[in-house]
Design a protein around this motif. Structure first.
Motif: not given
Lengths: 614, 215
Positions: A10-13, B11-19, B56-57, B85-90
């Protein structure tokens, strides 16, 4: 697995959001031994696959069943594909990060021919043998459906079975068989045999093909007793009763069609002669406006989307179209919901609807005259006149839009040089409409964007016997077009003829092409539909290695008496009707739409499909 | 009611961009049915502003948003978390008074841990020592240093430390300026440490934004 994926992939793509799953309304379950574990595989990237309404329908339908867990798998983009191969990370599902090889069944959807190499590459990434005959009881059952399954033969070597037609009912019948097989009540062969008895299922392993010396098909016949000679497509009779997802997934990353897709009807009244969907999805079946509105309301509440798209093959032909648009615009004025109609027609175009739905975004409107000359539009039965085009253009520019996009095709049957030149003439006439509008009423800027695709003859259409133009012919026509375009307000874009040529081969091909696909994948072909990845020379090499001449399939005119590779698929439209339509095309005669007059295509009199053809 | 909410991106949310996060919040606000205010203009969207993007990350427990809705802070937290979603909570909501400063004008600090895969703790310790030593030199003999660039970084660094975490991995802890007009990102800090103190690292590190302090 999760840790490996997060740390090594995930961190490589570039876009890890494609591979994380867990979206709103996606489904998590506890997997039990008595459940069927179903991988729905889409052979393109996440953003494309998640936009597809068929995936949404089948994913949620399967997950409604207590004894099935359906997960999603998409083709990893080239960056992730390379990392996964290097780190030996097997293809995995998004919901539970389970290797695809551990599933009971993998169902691919074949939306376009140029995804075939992705299917094979996904199997390779999953560590599953490509050919059906090389797989054992420990492998998942590999199946496919979708529009390309209407000529399944090029993929016949790789699939255990195909679903032909609409899947909502038959996929559950298949799931029941697969569960019995999983429990050991049926052997693999028995399970396949029983599957072959279902309407809408084709098991390629039960059929054999022999060929004449000239390469054409001599015979296509079942090898086992009791297997049907022809496979009938499956359809849904009642669109108000059929399952439709009203809690669709909401992706985290932006996808191609990032909105609620609300289906309004199936089939098409038009019968354009080049269009496969117009023939294979017959008859026309409407959803009532009550059902449509109820489903929209539920979907909006469950997703938080701000846009609804009313989808079908030709949404303006939906009789309650305006009512539904009005309803949504009025009921949801406060929460700013907008409506999109993906297919606008130039006849019966309603400027009122267009104004309503586009009131917030005045970017532009898209139309598809498909052919430049009036004669050609009669040949293809598009049925719109020059008057329709001019009237629509005047209304569009008169309402303040500054951009019209026009879709055309080149290489259509019975096409002359002047038909090509008329594409530019039409664009010029549309542009003239802009100048005919009073200055204070029209937009300050104007563009007429002309896009010209290369025609690909498709199975089950009146043009299925036609020879496709060669790459050289397409290029010559493209040069001709470019030389004619002089006005800067008209932009011209054309398609890659190399890609269309391959599309023609695989659309019209037979099972001998399996070898070519294997060679192509060995050469590293993936994502062929993507210009930045597509490499034609790898394909030339693949055809040479497989000793197959692509022109045999795509560029050869076929006779009505020739056995075509997809003749055993029965879509309910009679061959005699297709021949009649092709003969009328030669004379540039049109056929009225189904609502005006029945043209006796055969669907209405078929025992399995008849009786509810409106 | 004007509201300011602090939320997580883990969690998974850290792989998402700001937008992506912006879209998630907009859609959640519709599902939560909290009477969110919309922007004006041709294409109205829920009116929510966000703190500047993290790399990102990055794992974060201190992301901020500001909005206006027809509900109290407590209701906002409860109803949004039900649909987020889980990982993006107030985690915290502040009800803002009429005329309260926008968050873009507020002074803020962020507390980060940078966890390295391929760096020894000792290397981080040495780099911080060099940083501190130069600080002393600069105080004693300011004329020998190009103080403008140096000082602009140093003004935005509040605390530095190095230690090993439970997995034995080197951690670079830093408290940095997070005021929007003068923000210093962990990435920029690492870049500065590479240029000035020869601190080398590859891309294999994870940033965790543990806390955001609003002053």
């Amino acid at each position: 697995m999760r840790k490996i994926i997060e740390e090594k992939l995930l961190l490589k793509v570039q876009k890890p959001g494609r591979y994380i799953g867990g979206e709103c309304n996606s489904v998590q379950k506890e997997l039990r031994e008595d459940m069927l574990h179903f991988a729905f595989a889409f052979p393109d990237i996440y953003e494309v696959g998640m936009s597809h309404v068929g995936l949404k329908i089948l994913y949620h339908l399967l997950n409604e069943q207590g004894n099935i867990w359906c997960e999603r798998v998409f083709a990893p983009w080239v960056d992730a594909d390379a990392v996964m191969k290097q780190e030996q990370i097997p293809l995995f599902s998004l919901e539970s990060y389970t290797p695809v090889k551990a599933f009971d069944v993998v169902g691919f959807t074949l939306q376009y021919e140029m995804c075939y190499t992705n299917v094979l590459n996904m199997l390779t990434l999953a560590g599953i043998a490509l050919r059906s005959e090389d797989r054992t009881e420990s492998d998942p059952v590999i199946m496919a459906g979708g529009p390309c399954a209407l000529n399944p033969e090029p993929m016949a070597d790789f699939m255990d079975l195909f679903v032909i037609g609409e899947g909502e009912e038959v996929v559950l019948e298949l799931a029941a068989l697969l569960l019995r097989y999983k429990k050991g009540e049926l052997s693999k062969r028995e399970m396949f045999f029983q599957a072959s008895q279902l309407q809408g299922v084709y098991v390629p392993g039960f059929y054999e093909v022999s060929y004449h010396a000239d390469g054409t098909i001599a015979e296509f016949a079942p090898t086992s007793a009791g297997v049907p000679e022809r496979v009938k497509k499956r359809i849904i009779r009642d669109m108000d009763k059929v399952y439709y997802p009203t809690k669709p997934m909401v992706p985290y990353i932006q996808i191609v069609h990032d909105r609620i897709t609300q289906e309004i009807f199936r089939g098409c009244i038009r019968g354009c002669r080049f269009c496969q969907a117009g023939f294979v999805y017959r008859p026309v079946r409407d959803k009532s406006k009550e059902t449509v509105i109820e489903q929209i309301e539920q979907s909006l509440a469950a997703t938080g989307y701000d846009e609804v798209s009313l989808v079908s093959l030709s949404s303006m032909d939906y009789l309650a179209c305006e009512e539904v648009v009005n309803y949504v615009m009025e009921q949801h004025a406060k929460d700013k919901i907008s409506v999109a109609l993906p297919s606008l027609r130039m006849d019966g175009f309603s400027i009122d609807i267009a104004r309503k739905i586009q009131q917030v975004r005045k970017t532009g409107l898209t139309f598809a005259p498909e052919a430049g000359s009036e004669r050609m539009r009669r040949v293809i039965n598009k049925g719109i006149t020059e008057e329709d085009i001019e009237k629509t253009a005047l209304e569009v520019f008169g309402s303040g839009w500054g951009r019209i996009k026009l879709y055309f095709m080149m290489g259509l049957p019975y096409e002359e040089e002047e038909d090509i030149l008329e594409i530019i003439t039409v664009a010029q006439k549309v542009l003239d409409c802009y100048y005919a509008v009073a200055k204070e009423k029209r937009n300050k800027n104007v563009t007429v964007a002309v896009s010209v695709a290369c025609f690909v003859p498709k199975p089950h259409t009146p043009f299925q016997w036609q020879a496709q133009n060669t790459i050289e012919e397409f290029q010559k026509k493209q040069r001709l077009l470019k030389s004619q375009k002089t006005n800067r307000k008209i932009t011209l874009s054309t398609h890659e003829p190399y890609l269309s040529a391959l599309e023609g081969v695989f659309a019209l091909g037979d099972r001998r092409l399996g070898k070519v696909l294997e060679e192509a994948v060995k050469n590293g072909c993936i994502f062929d539909g993507w210009d930045e990845v597509f490499a034609y020379e790898k394909w030339v090499d693949a055809f040479q290695k497989a000793k197959i001449d692509p022109a045999f399939y795509a560029n050869r005119q076929k006779g009505y008496e020739e056995k075509l590779p997809w003749d055993f698929i029965d879509v309910g439209v009679e061959k005699a009707f297709l021949i009649q339509e092709n003969e009328k095309a030669k004379q540039a005669q049109t056929t009225p739409n189904c609502r005006l007059q029945c043209s006796a295509c055969g669907i209405g009199t078929d025992a399995d499909y008849g009786g509810f053809c409106q | 009611m004007r509201l300011r909410a602090m939320f997580t991106k883990e969690g998974k949310m850290r792989f998402l961009s700001h937008l992506d996060i912006v879209r998630i919040m907009e859609r959640a606000s519709r599902r939560a049915n909290i009477g969110i205010k919309y922007s004006e203009g041709f294409h109205p969207t829920p009116k929510i502003t966000f703190s500047p993007p993290v790399q990102l990350g990055t794992i974060s427990y201190g992301e901020l948003l500001e909005t206006e809705a027809d509900c109290s802070g407590a209701e906002f937290l409860e109803r949004m978390n039900r649909v987020l979603p889980e990982g993006c909570q107030i985690i915290k909501v502040f009800e803002l008074e009429e005329g309260a400063k926008k968050m873009s004008k507020c002074a803020m600090k962020a507390d980060y841990e940078i966890v390295f895969e391929n760096v020894d703790c000792e290397e981080v310790v040495i780099a911080i020592e060099r940083y501190n030593a130069r600080g002393v030199e600069m105080d004693e003999k300011p004329e020998e240093h190009d103080t403008t660039k140096e000082q602009s970084i140093r003004d935005r660094v509040f605390y530095l430390d190095a230690y090993e975490n439970a997995d034995g991995k080197a951690v670079f802890r830093c408290v940095l300026d997070a005021t929007q007009s003068s923000i210093l990102s962990p990435k920029a800090l690492l870049e500065y440490f590479r240029e000035e103190y020869g601190f080398m690292t590859d891309e294999n590190y994870t940033v965790c934004k543990n806390e955001l302090i609003i002053e």
